[in-house]
Motif scaffolding. Structure first.
Motif, PDB file in Angstrom:
ATOM      1  N   GLU A 108       1.395  11.388   4.369  1.00 31.34           N
ATOM      2  CA  GLU A 108       1.670  12.380   5.054  1.00 31.34           C
ATOM      3  C   GLU A 108       0.518  13.424   4.796  1.00 31.34           C
ATOM      4  OE1 GLU A 108       5.308  15.451   5.689  1.00 31.34           O
ATOM      5  OE2 GLU A 108       5.715  13.231   4.946  1.00 31.34           O
ATOM      6  N   THR A 109      -0.503  13.190   5.272  1.00 34.66           N
ATOM      7  CA  THR A 109      -1.664  14.125   5.109  1.00 34.66           C
ATOM      8  C   THR A 109      -2.651  13.729   6.172  1.00 34.66           C
ATOM      9  OG1 THR A 109      -3.413  14.596   3.547  1.00 34.66           O
ATOM     10  CG2 THR A 109      -2.941  12.287   3.539  1.00 34.66           C
ATOM     11  N   LEU A 110      -3.805  14.683   6.377  1.00 31.09           N
ATOM     12  CA  LEU A 110      -4.964  14.691   7.221  1.00 31.09           C
ATOM     13  C   LEU A 110      -5.764  13.518   6.535  1.00 31.09           C
ATOM     14  CD1 LEU A 110      -6.475  16.176   9.534  1.00 31.09           C
ATOM     15  CD2 LEU A 110      -7.670  17.314   7.803  1.00 31.09           C
ATOM     16  N   GLY A 111      -6.321  12.480   7.444  1.00 28.67           N
ATOM     17  CA  GLY A 111      -7.150  11.456   6.841  1.00 28.67           C
ATOM     18  C   GLY A 111      -6.188  10.344   6.690  1.00 28.67           C
ATOM     19  N   TRP A 112      -4.901  10.129   7.054  1.00 24.65           N
ATOM     20  CA  TRP A 112      -4.124   9.090   6.549  1.00 24.65           C
ATOM     21  C   TRP A 112      -4.460   7.807   7.287  1.00 24.65           C
ATOM     22  CZ3 TRP A 112      -1.805   6.012  10.291  1.00 24.65           C
ATOM     23  CH2 TRP A 112      -1.810   6.691  11.919  1.00 24.65           C
ATOM     24  N   ASP A 113      -5.149   7.957   8.560  1.00 27.57           N
ATOM     25  CA  ASP A 113      -5.621   6.783   9.301  1.00 27.57           C
ATOM     26  C   ASP A 113      -6.867   6.065   8.703  1.00 27.57           C
ATOM     27  OD1 ASP A 113      -6.976   8.738  10.395  1.00 27.57           O
ATOM     28  OD2 ASP A 113      -6.797   7.941  12.447  1.00 27.57           O
ATOM     29  N   ASN A 114      -7.402   6.855   7.651  1.00 29.16           N
ATOM     30  CA  ASN A 114      -8.650   6.138   7.096  1.00 29.16           C
ATOM     31  C   ASN A 114      -8.226   5.731   5.608  1.00 29.16           C
ATOM     32  OD1 ASN A 114     -10.929   6.046   8.794  1.00 29.16           O
ATOM     33  ND2 ASN A 114     -10.550   8.300   9.011  1.00 29.16           N
ATOM     34  N   ILE A 115      -7.365   6.410   5.129  1.00 30.81           N
ATOM     35  CA  ILE A 115      -6.745   6.335   3.772  1.00 30.81           C
ATOM     36  C   ILE A 115      -6.321   5.040   3.849  1.00 30.81           C
ATOM     37  CG2 ILE A 115      -5.145   6.599   2.079  1.00 30.81           C
ATOM     38  CD1 ILE A 115      -5.740   9.772   2.662  1.00 30.81           C
ATOM     39  N   GLU A 152      -5.728   7.240  -9.086  1.00 35.01           N
ATOM     40  CA  GLU A 152      -6.298   5.838  -9.053  1.00 35.01           C
ATOM     41  C   GLU A 152      -6.777   5.574  -7.469  1.00 35.01           C
ATOM     42  OE1 GLU A 152      -7.731   2.418 -10.031  1.00 35.01           O
ATOM     43  OE2 GLU A 152      -7.097   3.958 -11.527  1.00 35.01           O
ATOM     44  N   GLU A 153      -5.840   6.274  -6.820  1.00 36.31           N
ATOM     45  CA  GLU A 153      -6.242   5.928  -5.272  1.00 36.31           C
ATOM     46  C   GLU A 153      -7.568   6.804  -4.818  1.00 36.31           C
ATOM     47  OE1 GLU A 153      -1.902   4.673  -3.507  1.00 36.31           O
ATOM     48  OE2 GLU A 153      -2.403   6.940  -3.353  1.00 36.31           O
ATOM     49  N   GLN A 154      -7.806   7.912  -5.557  1.00 32.75           N
ATOM     50  CA  GLN A 154      -8.997   8.719  -5.396  1.00 32.75           C
ATOM     51  C   GLN A 154     -10.216   7.776  -5.709  1.00 32.75           C
ATOM     52  OE1 GLN A 154      -8.584  13.092  -6.569  1.00 32.75           O
ATOM     53  NE2 GLN A 154      -6.540  12.625  -6.700  1.00 32.75           N
ATOM     54  N   LYS A 155      -9.991   7.443  -6.740  1.00 29.29           N
ATOM     55  CA  LYS A 155     -11.306   6.664  -7.457  1.00 29.29           C
ATOM     56  C   LYS A 155     -11.499   5.463  -6.537  1.00 29.29           C
ATOM     57  CE  LYS A 155     -10.115   7.297 -12.388  1.00 29.29           C
ATOM     58  NZ  LYS A 155      -9.633   6.687 -13.472  1.00 29.29           N
ATOM     59  N   ILE A 156     -10.512   4.720  -6.051  1.00 34.78           N
ATOM     60  CA  ILE A 156     -10.860   3.531  -5.218  1.00 34.78           C
ATOM     61  C   ILE A 156     -11.467   4.476  -3.873  1.00 34.78           C
ATOM     62  CG2 ILE A 156      -9.622   2.216  -3.512  1.00 34.78           C
ATOM     63  CD1 ILE A 156      -7.492   2.095  -5.704  1.00 34.78           C
ATOM     64  N   ILE A 157     -10.845   5.184  -3.262  1.00 34.51           N
ATOM     65  CA  ILE A 157     -11.465   5.929  -2.122  1.00 34.51           C
ATOM     66  C   ILE A 157     -13.181   6.349  -2.357  1.00 34.51           C
ATOM     67  CG2 ILE A 157     -11.470   7.936  -0.201  1.00 34.51           C
ATOM     68  CD1 ILE A 157      -8.276   7.650  -0.491  1.00 34.51           C
ATOM     69  N   LEU A 197      -8.855  13.522   1.686  1.00 35.13           N
ATOM     70  CA  LEU A 197      -9.207  12.072   1.809  1.00 35.13           C
ATOM     71  C   LEU A 197      -9.533  12.032   0.355  1.00 35.13           C
ATOM     72  CD1 LEU A 197      -9.774   9.534   3.376  1.00 35.13           C
ATOM     73  CD2 LEU A 197     -12.157  10.418   3.525  1.00 35.13           C
ATOM     74  N   GLY A 198      -9.576  12.910  -0.551  1.00 30.89           N
ATOM     75  CA  GLY A 198      -9.897  12.775  -2.101  1.00 30.89           C
ATOM     76  C   GLY A 198     -11.287  12.757  -2.647  1.00 30.89           C
ATOM     77  N   MET A 208       0.707  -1.243   0.083  1.00 25.79           N
ATOM     78  CA  MET A 208      -0.102   0.053   0.119  1.00 25.79           C
ATOM     79  C   MET A 208       0.865   1.319   0.047  1.00 25.79           C
ATOM     80  SD  MET A 208      -1.575  -0.116   3.914  1.00 25.79           S
ATOM     81  CE  MET A 208      -1.447   1.458   4.506  1.00 25.79           C
ATOM     82  N   LYS A 209       1.887   1.189  -0.222  1.00 27.27           N
ATOM     83  CA  LYS A 209       3.195   2.217  -0.118  1.00 27.27           C
ATOM     84  C   LYS A 209       3.252   2.903   1.248  1.00 27.27           C
ATOM     85  CE  LYS A 209       2.588   2.196  -5.252  1.00 27.27           C
ATOM     86  NZ  LYS A 209       2.343   2.938  -6.331  1.00 27.27           N
TER      87      LYS A 209
END
Length: 284
Positions: free
Chosen positions: A166-173, A264-269, A218-219, A161-162
């Motif tokens: 380093e962003t707000l919402g990391w622990d849900n992403i 692509e990760e934005q689409k997933i979220i 969160l995107g 998952m790489k």
């Protein structure tokens, strides 16, 4: 299985000893601890040195003070700690906070859970806070989500998952991305972790601004962001709160602030959020 435990710490001289003592008394002894002193101005470094002098499993990394922004500061410190070690030597990567008290069987139970369940990618316990001289369930999240102060990742999952963002919402992403990769996030409800202080108490960001920024980083697309904002506003029964959240979100969009996730990760979220919406609200 060997643990690499990274603990970001800023001005935690009063809380950190409780965390390190609880790790020192773990039934599972196969771990390495890196406490990242993020520009502390109190006696945090002295606390770290005390443990490092007595036990070679305790080490530290010192950073200059970074801006205290929700999410990005703690992840930046975590990454600095991670870079100081060779991940090939470890099987489980942990991000712990400097103000938690773990039960003595915490690491042992997490290790057993990973060994018995190859599909588990992220494991943790439940947070408890002190109220009226009793420890009660914190209740800030559902019992299926591993909270930020006590994350334990299987290394293969963490790498796929790489890492954490380093962003707000990391622990849900992280939970969304690992699930998309076929891993499972699992809360071990029998593990009660004591949280010494309330999370977010030292943030200067206002709640409405926080939510607006959170939904942006969160995107979430505008439709889902507006839905999420309305949900938060309904909790406080405030139309003005909804408007303030949206203003914060749209301000971030207009400024085109950098996201730490790919298209692509934005689409997933967004797909995951939409599926949740259909399941919970639309009953589809």
């Amino acid at each position: 299985m060997k643990f690499l435990i990274i603990i970001p710490a800023h001005n935690e001289e009063n809380n950190l000893p409780f965390t390190l003592d609880s790790l020192l008394h773990q039934s599972c002894k196969d771990f390495k601890i890196v406490v990242v002193n993020d520009g502390s101005t109190d006696g945090t470094q002295e606390v770290i040195s005390k443990y490092a002098d007595k036990d070679s499993r305790f080490t530290s990394v010192s950073l200059q003070k970074s801006l205290h922004q929700p999410g990005s500061k703690v992840v930046n410190a975590f990454k600095n700690g991670l870079q100081s070690q060779n991940m090939d030597e470890f099987d489980i990567i942990c991000k712990f906070d400097a103000d938690i008290i773990l039960p003595e069987d915490y690491l042992e139970t997490v290790k057993d859970s990973f060994q018995k369940n190859p599909q588990y990618g992220l494991v943790g316990g439940l947070l408890y806070v002190e109220k009226d001289e009793q420890w009660v369930y914190e209740g800030n999240s559902n019992k299926h989500h591993v909270r930020g102060p006590m994350k334990a990742y299987r290394k293969e999952c963490f790498v796929q998952m790489k890492g954490i963002r380093e962003t707000l919402g990391w622990d849900n992403i992280d939970a969304i991305l690992l699930e998309n990769l076929g891993w499972k996030e699992v809360v071990l409800t029998e593990l009660h972790v004591k949280l010494i202080k309330v999370k977010g108490a030292d943030y200067t960001i206002k709640p409405a601004d926080y939510y607006g920024r959170y939904f942006y980083f969160l995107g979430l697309n505008p439709f889902l962001a507006y839905i999420a904002a309305s949900k938060e506003a309904m909790k406080s029964r405030s139309v003005s709160f909804f408007i303030k959240i949206i203003r914060s979100y749209e301000r971030c969009r207009s400024q085109k602030l950098e996201l730490k996730i790919s298209k692509e990760e934005q689409k997933i979220i967004n797909s995951q959020r939409w599926n949740m919406l259909k399941k919970k609200w639309l009953k589809m």
